[in-house]
Write a protein that holds these residues in place. Sequence first.
Motif, PDB file in Angstrom:
ATOM      1  N   GLY A  24      17.691  34.123  51.332  1.00  0.00           N
ATOM      2  CA  GLY A  24      16.322  34.292  50.829  1.00  0.00           C
ATOM      3  C   GLY A  24      15.554  35.411  51.492  1.00  0.00           C
ATOM      4  O   GLY A  24      14.394  35.663  51.163  1.00  0.00           O
ATOM      5  N   LEU A  25      16.177  36.120  52.416  1.00  0.00           N
ATOM      6  CA  LEU A  25      15.508  37.200  53.139  1.00  0.00           C
ATOM      7  C   LEU A  25      15.743  38.517  52.411  1.00  0.00           C
ATOM      8  O   LEU A  25      16.877  38.929  52.215  1.00  0.00           O
ATOM      9  CB  LEU A  25      16.043  37.302  54.567  1.00  0.00           C
ATOM     10  CG  LEU A  25      15.969  36.043  55.421  1.00  0.00           C
ATOM     11  CD1 LEU A  25      16.694  36.244  56.742  1.00  0.00           C
ATOM     12  CD2 LEU A  25      14.515  35.655  55.665  1.00  0.00           C
ATOM     13  N   LYS A  26      14.667  39.173  52.041  1.00  0.00           N
ATOM     14  CA  LYS A  26      14.766  40.447  51.317  1.00  0.00           C
ATOM     15  C   LYS A  26      13.868  41.474  51.990  1.00  0.00           C
ATOM     16  O   LYS A  26      12.678  41.237  52.211  1.00  0.00           O
ATOM     17  CB  LYS A  26      14.300  40.294  49.860  1.00  0.00           C
ATOM     18  CG  LYS A  26      14.964  39.165  49.098  1.00  0.00           C
ATOM     19  CD  LYS A  26      16.384  39.478  48.722  1.00  0.00           C
ATOM     20  CE  LYS A  26      16.950  38.390  47.847  1.00  0.00           C
ATOM     21  NZ  LYS A  26      18.084  37.709  48.379  1.00  0.00           N
ATOM     22  N   ASP A  27      14.439  42.615  52.346  1.00  0.00           N
ATOM     23  CA  ASP A  27      13.697  43.732  52.934  1.00  0.00           C
ATOM     24  C   ASP A  27      12.847  43.317  54.137  1.00  0.00           C
ATOM     25  O   ASP A  27      11.678  43.693  54.247  1.00  0.00           O
ATOM     26  CB  ASP A  27      12.814  44.408  51.879  1.00  0.00           C
ATOM     27  CG  ASP A  27      13.635  44.990  50.737  1.00  0.00           C
ATOM     28  OD1 ASP A  27      14.701  45.572  51.020  1.00  0.00           O
ATOM     29  OD2 ASP A  27      13.224  44.852  49.575  1.00  0.00           O
ATOM     30  N   ILE A  28      13.446  42.568  55.051  1.00  0.00           N
ATOM     31  CA  ILE A  28      12.756  42.137  56.271  1.00  0.00           C
ATOM     32  C   ILE A  28      12.847  43.249  57.305  1.00  0.00           C
ATOM     33  O   ILE A  28      13.919  43.805  57.538  1.00  0.00           O
ATOM     34  CB  ILE A  28      13.390  40.843  56.845  1.00  0.00           C
ATOM     35  CG1 ILE A  28      13.336  39.713  55.823  1.00  0.00           C
ATOM     36  CG2 ILE A  28      12.762  40.454  58.169  1.00  0.00           C
ATOM     37  CD1 ILE A  28      11.962  39.287  55.418  1.00  0.00           C
ATOM     38  N   ASP A  29      11.740  43.581  57.911  1.00  0.00           N
ATOM     39  CA  ASP A  29      11.700  44.586  58.983  1.00  0.00           C
ATOM     40  C   ASP A  29      10.618  44.144  59.967  1.00  0.00           C
ATOM     41  O   ASP A  29       9.430  44.305  59.703  1.00  0.00           O
ATOM     42  CB  ASP A  29      11.403  45.974  58.418  1.00  0.00           C
ATOM     43  CG  ASP A  29      11.616  47.085  59.439  1.00  0.00           C
ATOM     44  OD1 ASP A  29      11.692  46.794  60.657  1.00  0.00           O
ATOM     45  OD2 ASP A  29      11.685  48.244  59.009  1.00  0.00           O
ATOM     46  N   ILE A  30      11.038  43.590  61.090  1.00  0.00           N
ATOM     47  CA  ILE A  30      10.114  43.063  62.095  1.00  0.00           C
ATOM     48  C   ILE A  30      10.315  43.846  63.386  1.00  0.00           C
ATOM     49  O   ILE A  30      11.433  43.972  63.876  1.00  0.00           O
ATOM     50  CB  ILE A  30      10.361  41.563  62.360  1.00  0.00           C
ATOM     51  CG1 ILE A  30      10.203  40.770  61.067  1.00  0.00           C
ATOM     52  CG2 ILE A  30       9.418  41.052  63.437  1.00  0.00           C
ATOM     53  CD1 ILE A  30      10.609  39.318  61.194  1.00  0.00           C
ATOM     54  N   THR A  31       9.223  44.362  63.925  1.00  0.00           N
ATOM     55  CA  THR A  31       9.257  45.091  65.186  1.00  0.00           C
ATOM     56  C   THR A  31       8.497  44.295  66.241  1.00  0.00           C
ATOM     57  O   THR A  31       7.393  43.809  65.980  1.00  0.00           O
ATOM     58  CB  THR A  31       8.624  46.491  65.028  1.00  0.00           C
ATOM     59  OG1 THR A  31       9.340  47.201  64.023  1.00  0.00           O
ATOM     60  CG2 THR A  31       8.685  47.265  66.335  1.00  0.00           C
ATOM     61  N   PHE A  32       9.096  44.157  67.412  1.00  0.00           N
ATOM     62  CA  PHE A  32       8.490  43.451  68.536  1.00  0.00           C
ATOM     63  C   PHE A  32       8.098  44.468  69.597  1.00  0.00           C
ATOM     64  O   PHE A  32       8.805  45.448  69.818  1.00  0.00           O
ATOM     65  CB  PHE A  32       9.483  42.442  69.139  1.00  0.00           C
ATOM     66  CG  PHE A  32       9.971  41.430  68.150  1.00  0.00           C
ATOM     67  CD1 PHE A  32       9.255  40.272  67.898  1.00  0.00           C
ATOM     68  CD2 PHE A  32      11.166  41.627  67.462  1.00  0.00           C
ATOM     69  CE1 PHE A  32       9.705  39.337  66.992  1.00  0.00           C
ATOM     70  CE2 PHE A  32      11.625  40.697  66.551  1.00  0.00           C
ATOM     71  CZ  PHE A  32      10.893  39.547  66.314  1.00  0.00           C
ATOM     72  N   GLU A  33       6.992  44.229  70.267  1.00  0.00           N
ATOM     73  CA  GLU A  33       6.536  45.127  71.328  1.00  0.00           C
ATOM     74  C   GLU A  33       7.403  44.967  72.564  1.00  0.00           C
ATOM     75  O   GLU A  33       7.609  43.850  73.041  1.00  0.00           O
ATOM     76  CB  GLU A  33       5.075  44.836  71.672  1.00  0.00           C
ATOM     77  CG  GLU A  33       4.113  45.133  70.545  1.00  0.00           C
ATOM     78  CD  GLU A  33       4.038  46.611  70.211  1.00  0.00           C
ATOM     79  OE1 GLU A  33       4.151  47.450  71.126  1.00  0.00           O
ATOM     80  OE2 GLU A  33       3.889  46.921  69.023  1.00  0.00           O
ATOM     81  N   LYS A  34       7.887  46.078  73.092  1.00  0.00           N
ATOM     82  CA  LYS A  34       8.771  46.054  74.260  1.00  0.00           C
ATOM     83  C   LYS A  34       8.068  45.503  75.496  1.00  0.00           C
ATOM     84  O   LYS A  34       8.650  44.757  76.274  1.00  0.00           O
ATOM     85  CB  LYS A  34       9.288  47.468  74.526  1.00  0.00           C
ATOM     86  CG  LYS A  34      10.177  47.607  75.729  1.00  0.00           C
ATOM     87  CD  LYS A  34      10.783  48.973  75.882  1.00  0.00           C
ATOM     88  CE  LYS A  34       9.782  50.074  75.747  1.00  0.00           C
ATOM     89  NZ  LYS A  34      10.302  51.396  76.039  1.00  0.00           N
ATOM     90  N   ASP A  35       6.811  45.870  75.695  1.00  0.00           N
ATOM     91  CA  ASP A  35       6.090  45.499  76.911  1.00  0.00           C
ATOM     92  C   ASP A  35       5.142  44.320  76.712  1.00  0.00           C
ATOM     93  O   ASP A  35       4.278  44.087  77.552  1.00  0.00           O
ATOM     94  CB  ASP A  35       5.318  46.712  77.436  1.00  0.00           C
ATOM     95  CG  ASP A  35       6.252  47.858  77.783  1.00  0.00           C
ATOM     96  OD1 ASP A  35       7.339  47.584  78.328  1.00  0.00           O
ATOM     97  OD2 ASP A  35       5.894  49.015  77.503  1.00  0.00           O
ATOM     98  N   PHE A  36       5.257  43.607  75.614  1.00  0.00           N
ATOM     99  CA  PHE A  36       4.362  42.486  75.345  1.00  0.00           C
ATOM    100  C   PHE A  36       4.611  41.365  76.350  1.00  0.00           C
ATOM    101  O   PHE A  36       5.749  41.048  76.691  1.00  0.00           O
ATOM    102  CB  PHE A  36       4.596  41.970  73.925  1.00  0.00           C
ATOM    103  CG  PHE A  36       3.593  40.949  73.488  1.00  0.00           C
ATOM    104  CD1 PHE A  36       2.328  41.338  73.086  1.00  0.00           C
ATOM    105  CD2 PHE A  36       3.911  39.599  73.467  1.00  0.00           C
ATOM    106  CE1 PHE A  36       1.408  40.399  72.670  1.00  0.00           C
ATOM    107  CE2 PHE A  36       2.998  38.656  73.065  1.00  0.00           C
ATOM    108  CZ  PHE A  36       1.735  39.057  72.662  1.00  0.00           C
ATOM    109  N   PHE A  37       3.530  40.799  76.854  1.00  0.00           N
ATOM    110  CA  PHE A  37       3.651  39.687  77.788  1.00  0.00           C
ATOM    111  C   PHE A  37       2.679  38.605  77.371  1.00  0.00           C
ATOM    112  O   PHE A  37       1.531  38.921  77.072  1.00  0.00           O
ATOM    113  CB  PHE A  37       3.346  40.140  79.223  1.00  0.00           C
ATOM    114  CG  PHE A  37       3.585  39.044  80.223  1.00  0.00           C
ATOM    115  CD1 PHE A  37       4.857  38.771  80.669  1.00  0.00           C
ATOM    116  CD2 PHE A  37       2.536  38.271  80.683  1.00  0.00           C
ATOM    117  CE1 PHE A  37       5.083  37.752  81.574  1.00  0.00           C
ATOM    118  CE2 PHE A  37       2.747  37.253  81.581  1.00  0.00           C
ATOM    119  CZ  PHE A  37       4.020  37.003  82.032  1.00  0.00           C
TER     120      PHE A  37
END
Length: 113
Positions: A13-26
């Motif tokens: 059911g996943l279509k065109d998923i693009d998730i970015t996570f912050e490298k320095d997020f705390f």
Amino acid sequence: MHLLRVQVPDFRGLKDIDITFEKDFFPNIFPLGSQKGGGKSTLLQLIFVLLYCSGDDNKKSFLQNLLQGFKVADGEDKRVLAIIDLWDGEKVVEMEFFSYKDSLFKKKLALDM
């Protein structure tokens, strides 16, 4: 290692998923939300199985279960499951997970030998 990005072109059911996570997020906690049936569990299962189980022959059954019903279309040689970017503390490592058609894979093995 830190998860930086997950791209899923078309899986269940996943279509065109693009998730970015912050490298320095705390703190390193990221909420993931959608409506019921939106694919949260599928996305987490895909990430876990690809990163944790795909390189371990003892966990091959998890990968086979995940890929049940996943087909490479006629006229195509391979199909991308996901592209996952990881931060190893010094550089970004991009990992592309894909599936080949059996016949193409067998031909490639024969050529490499």
